[in-house]
Design an enzyme around this catalytic site. Structure first.
Site, mmCIF file in Angstrom:
data_model
loop_
_atom_site.group_PDB
_atom_site.id
_atom_site.type_symbol
_atom_site.label_atom_id
_atom_site.label_comp_id
_atom_site.label_asym_id
_atom_site.label_seq_id
_atom_site.Cartn_x
_atom_site.Cartn_y
_atom_site.Cartn_z
ATOM 1 N N TYR A 270 -2.474 91.867 60.511
ATOM 2 C CA TYR A 270 -1.990 90.971 59.481
ATOM 3 C C TYR A 270 -2.907 91.085 58.274
ATOM 4 O O TYR A 270 -4.060 91.496 58.389
ATOM 5 C CB TYR A 270 -1.932 89.516 59.981
ATOM 6 C CG TYR A 270 -3.269 88.928 60.393
ATOM 7 C CD1 TYR A 270 -4.005 88.109 59.530
ATOM 8 C CD2 TYR A 270 -3.814 89.165 61.659
ATOM 9 C CE1 TYR A 270 -5.223 87.567 59.900
ATOM 10 C CE2 TYR A 270 -5.029 88.627 62.045
ATOM 11 C CZ TYR A 270 -5.726 87.827 61.168
ATOM 12 O OH TYR A 270 -6.941 87.294 61.542
ATOM 13 N N ASP B 199 -10.266 75.995 62.907
ATOM 14 C CA ASP B 199 -9.566 77.283 62.913
ATOM 15 C C ASP B 199 -9.095 77.665 61.506
ATOM 16 O O ASP B 199 -8.279 78.571 61.347
ATOM 17 C CB ASP B 199 -8.387 77.283 63.885
ATOM 18 C CG ASP B 199 -7.805 78.680 64.131
ATOM 19 O OD1 ASP B 199 -8.588 79.637 64.207
ATOM 20 O OD2 ASP B 199 -6.565 78.802 64.217
ATOM 21 N N HIS C 40 -10.093 78.272 72.327
ATOM 22 C CA HIS C 40 -8.852 77.501 72.420
ATOM 23 C C HIS C 40 -8.419 77.279 73.866
ATOM 24 O O HIS C 40 -7.226 77.246 74.181
ATOM 25 C CB HIS C 40 -7.728 78.193 71.627
ATOM 26 C CG HIS C 40 -8.168 78.714 70.282
ATOM 27 N ND1 HIS C 40 -9.044 78.036 69.454
ATOM 28 C CD2 HIS C 40 -7.868 79.869 69.627
ATOM 29 C CE1 HIS C 40 -9.260 78.741 68.347
ATOM 30 N NE2 HIS C 40 -8.572 79.857 68.432
ATOM 31 N N ARG D 84 -17.532 88.451 69.852
ATOM 32 C CA ARG D 84 -16.217 88.015 70.322
ATOM 33 C C ARG D 84 -15.450 89.175 70.925
ATOM 34 O O ARG D 84 -15.398 90.263 70.350
ATOM 35 C CB ARG D 84 -15.422 87.429 69.149
ATOM 36 C CG ARG D 84 -14.138 86.713 69.547
ATOM 37 C CD ARG D 84 -13.333 86.357 68.311
ATOM 38 N NE ARG D 84 -12.382 85.270 68.553
ATOM 39 C CZ ARG D 84 -11.343 85.010 67.788
ATOM 40 N NH1 ARG D 84 -11.096 85.769 66.724
ATOM 41 N NH2 ARG D 84 -10.530 84.010 68.064
ATOM 42 N N ASN E 293 -2.151 83.610 60.882
ATOM 43 C CA ASN E 293 -0.790 83.779 61.400
ATOM 44 C C ASN E 293 -0.052 82.464 61.642
ATOM 45 O O ASN E 293 0.845 82.398 62.485
ATOM 46 C CB ASN E 293 -0.822 84.597 62.704
ATOM 47 C CG ASN E 293 -1.379 85.985 62.486
ATOM 48 O OD1 ASN E 293 -0.896 86.741 61.655
ATOM 49 N ND2 ASN E 293 -2.434 86.316 63.206
ATOM 50 N N TYR F 288 -11.345 85.510 73.849
ATOM 51 C CA TYR F 288 -10.044 84.983 73.432
ATOM 52 C C TYR F 288 -8.962 85.645 74.263
ATOM 53 O O TYR F 288 -8.801 86.872 74.230
ATOM 54 C CB TYR F 288 -9.837 85.260 71.943
ATOM 55 C CG TYR F 288 -8.666 84.551 71.305
ATOM 56 C CD1 TYR F 288 -8.073 83.425 71.872
ATOM 57 C CD2 TYR F 288 -8.147 85.011 70.093
ATOM 58 C CE1 TYR F 288 -7.017 82.783 71.269
ATOM 59 C CE2 TYR F 288 -7.079 84.372 69.472
ATOM 60 C CZ TYR F 288 -6.518 83.256 70.062
ATOM 61 O OH TYR F 288 -5.463 82.613 69.461
ATOM 62 N N SER G 211 -9.955 89.038 63.255
ATOM 63 C CA SER G 211 -9.546 90.370 63.703
ATOM 64 C C SER G 211 -9.094 91.259 62.552
ATOM 65 O O SER G 211 -9.196 92.482 62.636
ATOM 66 C CB SER G 211 -8.443 90.269 64.758
ATOM 67 O OG SER G 211 -7.266 89.699 64.209
ATOM 68 N N HIS H 103 -15.438 76.506 64.681
ATOM 69 C CA HIS H 103 -14.517 77.637 64.748
ATOM 70 C C HIS H 103 -13.719 77.698 63.457
ATOM 71 O O HIS H 103 -12.748 76.957 63.261
ATOM 72 C CB HIS H 103 -13.562 77.529 65.935
ATOM 73 C CG HIS H 103 -12.726 78.755 66.128
ATOM 74 N ND1 HIS H 103 -13.081 79.772 66.992
ATOM 75 C CD2 HIS H 103 -11.562 79.154 65.557
ATOM 76 C CE1 HIS H 103 -12.168 80.733 66.948
ATOM 77 N NE2 HIS H 103 -11.240 80.377 66.067
ATOM 78 N N CYS H 104 -14.120 78.591 62.575
ATOM 79 C CA CYS H 104 -13.401 78.829 61.327
ATOM 80 C C CYS H 104 -13.621 80.283 60.935
ATOM 81 O O CYS H 104 -14.405 81.004 61.565
ATOM 82 C CB CYS H 104 -13.860 77.872 60.227
ATOM 83 S SG CYS H 104 -15.649 77.836 59.970
#
Length: 300
Positions: A49, A248, A180, A124, A253, A156, A77, A31-32
């Site tokens: 963001y 991650d 997560h 996703r 954020n 998620y 995202s 997960h990256c």
């Protein structure tokens, strides 16, 4: 907080430590993300963001420093449904990366096959309202029914909506990976309400996987993440054939609480204390999900 000339924020440390823990050969950071470079891969107009560039060269350098062999790159995202940055990173990986895309539910079969050819192995669905404005469950289920063979769905969400998510998750017709762990409150401990509810979800289907990830997000205590370890280690032990791990990076954020990636890696032997469990978490499980052709080619 570090910003560039465009006011974009950096959320990763410039000098991550070298972890004490040495991952097993073939370990996968499952997960990256990659961000940009924005001059080639602009952010979505709907992005909540705008991070600083964190491209594949940086990701692969970190992979090598941390002792990993492969990456699973999850579409961030901020790039919306344009998966060009993720596909570019996979193409630059020399076969050592695969990916999870975010797609418009109306995507064509031909475009799904093109994503498959580019190394994508799942899509996703994001239900965090602070990151996405629209999460149409009916349209998500329709596109999930049209995925290429062997793909899965990554979902998620946060623990407070797990109950309302159950019918939707039950209706997904392919394997599921929960990002997560659905963001439980780890201060409740392993027997708290959030992780009890999550175990009930895992018990409802034998093809629901999860990522034992993000102590930096989930632990109010911070390093060395004792509350995360206490809550999550029993979950990893009890569902050891359906668990993944990832950094991650570059930590979207998290600019006010930037984690040290070496320190995150050093959490692994605390949630997976045996060599056999570490191999499942970091090698066997992600390879089975993302590189099944390699696993199937191994002699019995």
């Amino acid at each position: 907080m570090s910003t560039d000339a465009a006011g974009r924020i950096r959320s990763w440390t410039l000098e991550p430590s070298v972890p004490r823990f040495v991952p097993p050969p073939g370990a996968v950071d499952a997960h990256c993300h990659v961000f940009g470079p924005a001059d080639r891969f602009p952010f979505s107009p709907l992005a909540k963001y705008h991070p600083q560039d964190a491209g594949p060269e940086m990701l692969f350098a970190l992979r090598d420093q941390l002792g990993f062999a492969r990456n699973v790159i999850v579409q961030a995202s901020c790039h919306g449904t344009d998966n060009a940055a993720t596909l570019d990173a996979i193409a630059r990986s020399n076969g050592l990366a695969r990916g999870v895309a975010v797609v418009d539910p109306a995507i064509s079969a031909a475009d799904l096959q093109a994503l498959h050819a580019g190394g994508i192995r799942g899509i996703r669905f994001n239900f965090l309202k602070r990151l996405v404005d629209n999460a149409p469950k009916d349209k998500f289920l329709e596109v999930a029914s049209r995925l290429p063979a062997g793909w899965h769905v990554v979902v998620y969400f946060e623990a407070d909506i797990l109950e309302e998510m159950r019918p939707f998750l039950a209706a997904i017709p392919v394997p599921i990976v929960i990002d997560h762990m659905g963001r439980p409150d780890v201060t409740q401990g392993p027997d708290g309400a959030d992780l009890r509810a999550f175990r009930t979800l895992l018990d409802s289907r034998d093809d629901i996987w999860f990522k034992a990830t993000c102590p930096d997000r989930l632990s109010p205590q911070g390093e060395p993440y004792d509350d995360f370890v206490a809550a999550v280690a029993p979950l990893v032990a009890d569902y050891q054939d359906r668990v993944l791990w990832g950094t991650d990076w570059p930590h979207p954020n998290m600019e006010r609480r930037i984690p040290d990636d070496g320190g995150l890696v050093d959490v692994i032997p605390r949630i997976a204390p045996t060599a056999a469990l570490q191999h499942k978490l970091l090698v066997a499980n992600p390879m089975r999900l993302y590189w099944p052709e390699i696993e199937q080619a191994k002699p019995a």
